[in-house]
Scaffold this active site. Structure first.
Site, PDB file in Angstrom:
ATOM      1  N   HIS A  15      28.065  22.204 -27.374  1.00 60.23           N
ATOM      2  CA  HIS A  15      26.868  22.467 -27.204  1.00 60.23           C
ATOM      3  C   HIS A  15      26.063  23.403 -26.986  1.00 60.23           C
ATOM      4  CE1 HIS A  15      27.414  21.306 -22.594  1.00 60.23           C
ATOM      5  NE2 HIS A  15      27.885  21.706 -23.458  1.00 60.23           N
ATOM      6  N   CYS A  34      25.637  28.338 -20.919  1.00 62.49           N
ATOM      7  CA  CYS A  34      25.284  27.260 -21.573  1.00 62.49           C
ATOM      8  C   CYS A  34      24.038  26.875 -22.030  1.00 62.49           C
ATOM      9  CB  CYS A  34      25.459  25.898 -20.134  1.00 62.49           C
ATOM     10  SG  CYS A  34      27.010  25.476 -19.845  1.00 62.49           S
ATOM     11  N   HIS A  40      28.229  26.899 -27.466  1.00 59.24           N
ATOM     12  CA  HIS A  40      30.125  26.979 -26.943  1.00 59.24           C
ATOM     13  C   HIS A  40      30.680  25.569 -27.114  1.00 59.24           C
ATOM     14  CE1 HIS A  40      27.407  25.909 -23.496  1.00 59.24           C
ATOM     15  NE2 HIS A  40      28.806  24.689 -23.169  1.00 59.24           N
ATOM     16  N   HIS A  42      33.340  22.248 -26.131  1.00 57.28           N
ATOM     17  CA  HIS A  42      33.929  21.371 -24.818  1.00 57.28           C
ATOM     18  C   HIS A  42      35.652  20.640 -25.323  1.00 57.28           C
ATOM     19  CE1 HIS A  42      31.455  22.860 -21.394  1.00 57.28           C
ATOM     20  NE2 HIS A  42      30.510  22.845 -22.321  1.00 57.28           N
ATOM     21  N   ASP A  80      33.107  14.137 -33.068  1.00 61.57           N
ATOM     22  CA  ASP A  80      34.359  15.377 -33.173  1.00 61.57           C
ATOM     23  C   ASP A  80      33.898  16.782 -34.382  1.00 61.57           C
ATOM     24  OD1 ASP A  80      36.594  15.897 -32.142  1.00 61.57           O
ATOM     25  OD2 ASP A  80      37.398  15.236 -33.717  1.00 61.57           O
ATOM     26  N   HIS A  81      34.230  17.212 -33.504  1.00 67.18           N
ATOM     27  CA  HIS A  81      33.613  18.451 -34.556  1.00 67.18           C
ATOM     28  C   HIS A  81      32.450  18.952 -35.183  1.00 67.18           C
ATOM     29  CE1 HIS A  81      38.356  18.844 -34.122  1.00 67.18           C
ATOM     30  NE2 HIS A  81      38.237  20.171 -34.892  1.00 67.18           N
ATOM     31  N   GLU A 125      33.488  16.249 -19.024  1.00 68.32           N
ATOM     32  CA  GLU A 125      33.951  17.370 -20.056  1.00 68.32           C
ATOM     33  C   GLU A 125      34.494  18.806 -19.491  1.00 68.32           C
ATOM     34  OE1 GLU A 125      28.910  18.436 -21.070  1.00 68.32           O
ATOM     35  OE2 GLU A 125      29.560  20.077 -19.505  1.00 68.32           O
TER      36      GLU A 125
HETATM   37 NI    NI Z   1      28.610  22.670 -21.231  1.00 64.52          NI
END
Ligand code: NI
Length: 136
Positions: A15, A34, A40, A42, A80-81, A125
């Site tokens: 995100h 961020c 990037h 998580h 996911d992914h 997160e």
């Molecule tokens: Ni983040």
């Protein structure tokens, strides 16, 4: 007797936190790393909690197989992914903070679970940062 049953799930997503109404400088100031335009990732850990009466015939609050399949279909398969900003409809116009992700997850699950049962979503997160949404 009201009991809470919990199911843990997991998804990896990318995100970027960004307010499109703001300048790049303001975004960097508020969101720091961020706001990186290159995104990037998580490793999100999700705990879905369902509270209700124990059913006298099954002894269950909710069949965990049903809950597991629901989380897989509605959340893991969708997130996911994925790049949340670019690939998940809800975040096209909503900043994918942990707070907003928890609300989106709650909304996706709420209408699929018996209204007599209370629903709570806990989203990690990072191992140390987590949010809880109970629909209030
Ligand atoms: Ni983040």
């Amino acid at each position: 007797m009201r009991v809470t049953v919990n199911r843990r799930a997991h998804f990896n997503s990318a995100h970027r936190l960004y307010n499109c109404e703001w300048s790049d400088a303001r975004n960097s100031e508020v969101f720091g790393k961020c706001a990186n335009p290159n995104f990037h990732g998580h490793n999100y850990e999700l705990v879905v909690s369902v509270t209700g009466e124990i059913h006298p015939e099954t002894g269950f609050v909710m069949d965990m197989k049903i809950l597991k399949d629901l989380i897989r279909k509605e959340i893991e398969d969708q997130f996911d992914h994925k790049n949340l900003n670019e690939e998940v409809q809800e975040f096209k116009t909503l900043n994918p903070t942990a707070e907003n992700i928890s609300v989106v997850i709650w909304n996706k699950l709420r209408n699929k679970i018996d209204p007599k049962l209370d629903l709570s979503v806990t989203l990690y997160e990072t191992p140390r940062n987590f949010v809880i949404y109970t629909g209030n």
